[in-house]
Design a protein around this motif. Structure first.
Motif, short mmCIF file in Angstrom:
data_model
loop_
_atom_site.label_atom_id
_atom_site.label_comp_id
_atom_site.label_asym_id
_atom_site.label_seq_id
_atom_site.Cartn_x
_atom_site.Cartn_y
_atom_site.Cartn_z
N ASP A 7 0.71 -1.10 -0.06
CA ASP A 7 0.07 0.10 0.02
C ASP A 7 0.85 1.17 0.10
N ASN A 8 1.96 1.23 0.50
CA ASN A 8 2.85 2.38 0.69
C ASN A 8 4.16 2.69 0.02
N PHE A 9 4.59 1.44 -0.55
CA PHE A 9 5.99 1.40 -1.02
C PHE A 9 5.99 1.03 -2.52
N LEU A 10 4.80 0.11 -2.71
CA LEU A 10 4.85 -0.60 -4.24
C LEU A 10 4.32 0.14 -5.26
N SER A 11 4.97 0.67 -6.28
CA SER A 11 4.41 1.09 -7.60
C SER A 11 3.61 0.41 -8.27
N CYS A 12 2.24 0.77 -8.41
CA CYS A 12 1.57 -0.29 -9.22
C CYS A 12 0.53 0.52 -10.48
N SER A 13 0.34 -0.31 -11.55
CA SER A 13 -0.20 0.56 -12.67
C SER A 13 -1.02 -0.63 -13.20
N ASP A 14 -2.13 -0.21 -13.84
CA ASP A 14 -3.00 -1.45 -14.78
C ASP A 14 -3.32 -0.51 -16.01
N ALA A 15 -2.42 0.52 -16.36
CA ALA A 15 -2.94 1.46 -17.29
C ALA A 15 -2.81 0.96 -18.67
N PHE A 16 -3.77 -0.03 -19.20
CA PHE A 16 -3.55 -0.60 -20.55
C PHE A 16 -4.64 0.14 -21.43
N TYR A 17 -4.08 0.30 -22.48
CA TYR A 17 -5.14 1.18 -23.46
C TYR A 17 -4.75 0.73 -24.84
N THR A 18 -5.83 1.22 -25.88
CA THR A 18 -5.47 0.93 -27.38
C THR A 18 -5.39 2.33 -28.13
N MET A 19 -4.40 2.26 -28.75
CA MET A 19 -4.60 3.65 -29.78
C MET A 19 -3.99 2.97 -31.21
N ASN A 20 -4.84 3.53 -32.15
CA ASN A 20 -4.51 3.07 -33.40
C ASN A 20 -4.47 1.75 -33.89
N GLY A 21 -5.16 0.91 -33.15
CA GLY A 21 -5.44 -0.55 -33.07
C GLY A 21 -4.19 -1.16 -32.48
N VAL A 22 -3.11 -0.44 -31.73
CA VAL A 22 -2.22 -1.10 -31.01
C VAL A 22 -2.34 -0.94 -29.53
N SER A 23 -2.07 -2.11 -28.99
CA SER A 23 -2.21 -2.05 -27.44
C SER A 23 -1.05 -1.78 -26.59
N TYR A 24 -1.38 -0.90 -25.71
CA TYR A 24 -0.20 -0.05 -24.85
C TYR A 24 -0.36 -0.78 -23.42
N GLY A 25 0.84 -0.73 -22.65
CA GLY A 25 0.48 -1.03 -21.27
C GLY A 25 1.94 -0.63 -20.49
N PRO A 26 1.84 -0.97 -19.04
CA PRO A 26 2.76 -0.44 -18.25
C PRO A 26 4.08 -1.36 -18.25
N ASP A 27 5.28 -0.89 -18.00
CA ASP A 27 6.53 -1.46 -18.11
C ASP A 27 6.52 -2.17 -16.68
N PRO A 28 6.90 -3.67 -16.80
CA PRO A 28 7.21 -4.23 -15.51
C PRO A 28 8.43 -3.87 -14.65
N HIS A 29 9.41 -3.05 -15.39
CA HIS A 29 10.52 -2.51 -15.00
C HIS A 29 10.39 -1.43 -13.91
N GLN A 30 9.24 -0.83 -14.36
CA GLN A 30 8.73 0.49 -13.60
C GLN A 30 7.52 0.42 -12.53
N PHE A 31 6.86 -0.57 -12.69
CA PHE A 31 5.61 -0.76 -12.09
C PHE A 31 5.35 -2.23 -11.79
N PHE A 32 4.59 -2.66 -10.62
CA PHE A 32 3.88 -3.61 -10.67
C PHE A 32 2.76 -3.81 -11.70
N ILE A 33 2.41 -4.65 -12.46
CA ILE A 33 1.24 -4.42 -13.37
C ILE A 33 0.17 -5.13 -12.82
N GLY A 34 -0.87 -4.13 -12.53
CA GLY A 34 -2.09 -4.90 -11.73
C GLY A 34 -2.11 -4.49 -10.23
#
Length: 244
Positions: free
Chosen positions: A88-115
């Protein structure tokens, strides 16, 4: 008569002498120890295992092996942090998946816990994310050393033998991994998630096995060295050495 008996004795002695000689030679051959061609094999004694407190990731953190492993290592040094507090206090998390121009984008697991480590449909994170989280917890760099790229043997000699646990990225039950979902990072680079990714705490070793506090399987679980080395390489030889 006496001369005749001596004559018989001499004849019997001559007849028996070859058999007696053969018997003595045979006994010597059986009792003689063969010369050593090489020094006896020296079997390395098993490394002592560190008493790292075990924490299971189930049922509260089904995808939180990285955070659970980090907390186990910190508790080894007497820290009172909980997995909830760490997430809750120290781990950086992200679930920012999105699609742009038909291409799927998402977080970098070197920067965030994904989900979210508390949900089953999340992914995970790589070593730099846990390194940053531990440094945030400690309030300054230096509590953790990113040893990614180091061999397991080096980690054992340098850290395990000196009483420092090491976080290792491998796979669940040390089973073979496989590439799964792909997406692009914000840099445009294509990334492929490795299914089966798992983080464990290396606590000891012997001639044939590495021993881990495995958040899924238990404390001081032994896995075959060759298998561990394969899984370690499949995940990019990622590791973190936690210091006191």
């Amino acid at each position: 008569m006496a001369r005749f008996l001596r004559y018989v004795f001499v004849i019997c002695f001559c007849i028996c002498l070859p058999f007696l000689t053969a018997l003595v030679f045979l006994r010597c051959s059986l009792t003689k120890q063969p010369a050593a061609d090489k020094p006896p094999e020296i079997i390395k004694a098993a490394s002592s295992q560190m008493a790292v407190p075990f924490i299971s990731q189930n049922p509260d953190f089904p995808t939180g092996c990285e955070a659970v492993s980090a907390v186990m290592a910190l508790r080894y040094y007497g820290e009172c942090v909980t997995v909830d507090d760490f997430v809750d206090n120290f781990l950086s998390c992200s679930d920012a998946f999105y699609t742009m121009n038909g291409v799927s984008y998402g977080p970098d697991p070197h920067q965030f816990f994904i989900g979210d480590p508390r949900t089953k449909n999340s992914y995970g994170c790589y070593a730099p994310v846990i390194e940053q989280a531990i440094n945030r917890y400690a309030g300054a760099p230096g509590r953790v050393r990113n040893t990614t790229g180091c061999s397991l043997e080096y980690l054992c000699e340098t850290y395990i033998d000196n009483g420092h646990p090491v976080l290792i990225w491998g796979s669940m039950d040390m089973k073979a991994t496989r590439p799964t979902r792909k997406w692009r990072l914000s840099t445009g680079e294509e990334f492929t998630w490795i299914s089966g990714e798992h983080c464990l705490v290396l606590v000891g070793y012997d001639d044939s096995r590495f021993y881990f506090n495995d958040p899924l399987a238990g404390a001081a679980v032994g896995y075959d060295k060759k298998t561990v080395s394969l899984r370690y390489k499949e995940l990019g030889e990622q590791s973190l050495s936690i210091l006191d």
